[in-house]
Design a protein around this motif. Sequence first.
Motif, PDB file in Angstrom:
ATOM      1  N   LYS B 157       0.841  -1.216   0.000  1.00  0.00           N
ATOM      2  CA  LYS B 157       0.000   0.000   0.000  1.00  0.00           C
ATOM      3  C   LYS B 157       0.871   1.259   0.000  1.00  0.00           C
ATOM      4  N   ARG B 158       1.952   1.203   0.796  1.00  0.00           N
ATOM      5  CA  ARG B 158       2.843   2.370   0.859  1.00  0.00           C
ATOM      6  C   ARG B 158       3.424   2.681  -0.511  1.00  0.00           C
ATOM      7  N   PHE B 159       3.885   1.625  -1.222  1.00  0.00           N
ATOM      8  CA  PHE B 159       4.436   1.811  -2.575  1.00  0.00           C
ATOM      9  C   PHE B 159       3.372   2.388  -3.500  1.00  0.00           C
ATOM     10  N   ASN B 163       3.525   5.747  -5.614  1.00  0.00           N
ATOM     11  CA  ASN B 163       3.484   5.703  -7.081  1.00  0.00           C
ATOM     12  C   ASN B 163       2.302   6.483  -7.649  1.00  0.00           C
ATOM     13  N   GLU B 164       1.140   6.287  -7.024  1.00  0.00           N
ATOM     14  CA  GLU B 164      -0.098   6.863  -7.578  1.00  0.00           C
ATOM     15  C   GLU B 164      -0.489   8.179  -6.909  1.00  0.00           C
ATOM     16  N   LYS B 165       0.305   8.608  -5.954  1.00  0.00           N
ATOM     17  CA  LYS B 165       0.025   9.848  -5.211  1.00  0.00           C
ATOM     18  C   LYS B 165      -1.409   9.847  -4.669  1.00  0.00           C
ATOM     19  N   THR B 166      -1.740   8.781  -4.012  1.00  0.00           N
ATOM     20  CA  THR B 166      -3.077   8.679  -3.415  1.00  0.00           C
ATOM     21  C   THR B 166      -2.971   8.449  -1.920  1.00  0.00           C
ATOM     22  N   GLU B 168      -4.341   6.342   1.729  1.00  0.00           N
ATOM     23  CA  GLU B 168      -4.388   4.943   2.137  1.00  0.00           C
ATOM     24  C   GLU B 168      -5.706   4.264   1.770  1.00  0.00           C
ATOM     25  N   VAL B 169      -6.806   5.021   1.915  1.00  0.00           N
ATOM     26  CA  VAL B 169      -8.111   4.440   1.624  1.00  0.00           C
ATOM     27  C   VAL B 169      -8.189   3.991   0.170  1.00  0.00           C
ATOM     28  N   GLN B 170      -7.719   4.868  -0.742  1.00  0.00           N
ATOM     29  CA  GLN B 170      -7.739   4.531  -2.165  1.00  0.00           C
ATOM     30  C   GLN B 170      -6.845   3.322  -2.437  1.00  0.00           C
ATOM     31  N   ALA B 171      -5.689   3.321  -1.822  1.00  0.00           N
ATOM     32  CA  ALA B 171      -4.742   2.211  -2.017  1.00  0.00           C
ATOM     33  C   ALA B 171      -5.389   0.909  -1.571  1.00  0.00           C
ATOM     34  N   HIS B 172      -6.018   0.942  -0.397  1.00  0.00           N
ATOM     35  CA  HIS B 172      -6.654  -0.262   0.132  1.00  0.00           C
ATOM     36  C   HIS B 172      -7.739  -0.745  -0.812  1.00  0.00           C
ATOM     37  N   ARG B 173      -8.549   0.219  -1.308  1.00  0.00           N
ATOM     38  CA  ARG B 173      -9.639  -0.138  -2.223  1.00  0.00           C
ATOM     39  C   ARG B 173      -9.101  -0.786  -3.499  1.00  0.00           C
ATOM     40  N   TRP B 174      -7.998  -0.223  -3.995  1.00  0.00           N
ATOM     41  CA  TRP B 174      -7.418  -0.738  -5.254  1.00  0.00           C
ATOM     42  C   TRP B 174      -7.005  -2.205  -5.106  1.00  0.00           C
ATOM     43  N   PHE B 175      -6.320  -2.500  -3.992  1.00  0.00           N
ATOM     44  CA  PHE B 175      -5.868  -3.874  -3.766  1.00  0.00           C
ATOM     45  C   PHE B 175      -7.058  -4.813  -3.539  1.00  0.00           C
TER      46      PHE B 175
END
Lengths: 332, 202
Positions: B157-159, B163-166, B168-175
């Motif tokens: 998520k950190r990466f 990378n995507e300049k987003t 944590e919530v967005q990162a979590h949703r993406w995964f």
Amino acid sequence: MMSVPIRIGVLKLADSAPVIMARQKGIFARYGLETEIVVSPSWANIADGLAWNRLDAAVLFAPLALMTMLGRRGHDTVLHPLSRISRGGNTIMLRGVNPVKGVWKSGAEGREIFDIWQAAIGRKPRIAVVHIYSTHLLILRRFLKMIDVDMDREVEILVMPPTDMISAFSEKEIDGCCVGAPWGMEAEQIGLAFCVGGSSTVLPDHLEKMLVVSDALFRSADTARRMFSAMQESLSFCRMPEHREEIAEILALPLSEGGLTLPREATFRILPGGTVQETLGFAGGEVQFPDIKWIINDMAALGWLDHDECGNLVFWTDSPDARLLHAHAPSL
Amino acid sequence: MNDVDRSRASLKVLVADANPKRGQALSQTLRADTSLEVLTVPAGMALIDAVQLHGPDVVLVDMERADRDALDSIRALSRSAQERPVALFVDEDDVELMETAFDTGICSYNVLEALPQDVKPLLRTAIALYGRFRRARDELAEAQRALAERRIIEQAKRFFMENEKTGEVQAHRWFQRRAMQTSRKLAVVAQEYLAAQKKGDA
């Protein structure tokens, strides 16, 4: 194809190479065999595993296979010899100083050397084997007989795992051992013991280990046949001296990487192509009665088998094809 | 000694466990029964030497012990001119108990005159205790595995956030979405993302 993996029991010995390599080289997979290799801490675990349906096959010496089958250490269990695995490789190692150079001669000369060595040790020699029902004990007994030493009266027999023998030598708990490959070579390399004889001086090329399978696996004739073929291919691979380095490398790997944590250098030296006194041979083909005749005779001489049992065991090594036919006979 | 005492003559039990903690727990459990005399194998002593030293009626043996092979031989060996040799306990009529014992990794050796009704409760106690230890070990392994997965997901998520300049919530949703689309575990998807990341760096 069997839906559950075939569980094959092995110990940490160079004799296990054909099973280990069959997995490493993908030979089992090519024959459509899913296998689980169970590295066992003791021979007792192998015998119990076969007796209580926790192993389908094992790399085993004939005496223990026969005693397990006859119910001498647990309940009796039908077992079948599926394939030869190895020949020779057992070394008789003693600690201290060898009064002569190299292996001992038989007869009076050998007896004389034994007496000189024993005087230096200063006690009734304590000699270890890995299991009482082993080829090692039979080879040791024959060796002692060759130099006119009575195993029952003149030495004390102990049983311990090969890895413990190394420390027992250094602590002078034992004075000698008869042990499988590569453990004798390892003791020699560390400088703990010297080789006075073994398979090649007592009974050259004797059958050492075989692949023994459960009755259920044996009766699953197609699987048994594929297993036999896979083993023949792996045995051919293991026999070639040019594969010595690769096999030693893999057997030295940790268990988690499919190896047996064997000492690499000692293993390399005793594999086919090596030039040491006792090298291990890999033998293909079905187990024939002449392979185990000496074992049955020796076991009878020790009082482990009676006359009737010896008579019945003649049929144990009937060719698998003949016995597979027998196995199918009721359904015809 | 009166008659009642004599009927409860003590049974000598030797506990041979390669795992000292478990061996201690088993000894303690058995000692609750005052009719048992419970002994253990001193560290560094070979099993057969302990048997010769103590002369037990029953030996409960951890099947991981490599020196168990010596007990197999006790009756055939010349030096075991022991008064009370022990042999592997086998109950042909109780296959389930034998198989459970084997799966649990414990077996029992006993003097020939020992009665199955004396041996079986001891074996059952050992099986139960070994089972508890195994469950505790499995739970620990499961906790460690969960923790390792957590770490991988957080790192991925950190990466992703970098990378995507987003956030944590967005990162979590993406995964989460990716895991659902490919019907795989979140940790697997995260692991793949990290692997691709490393490859990209190389």
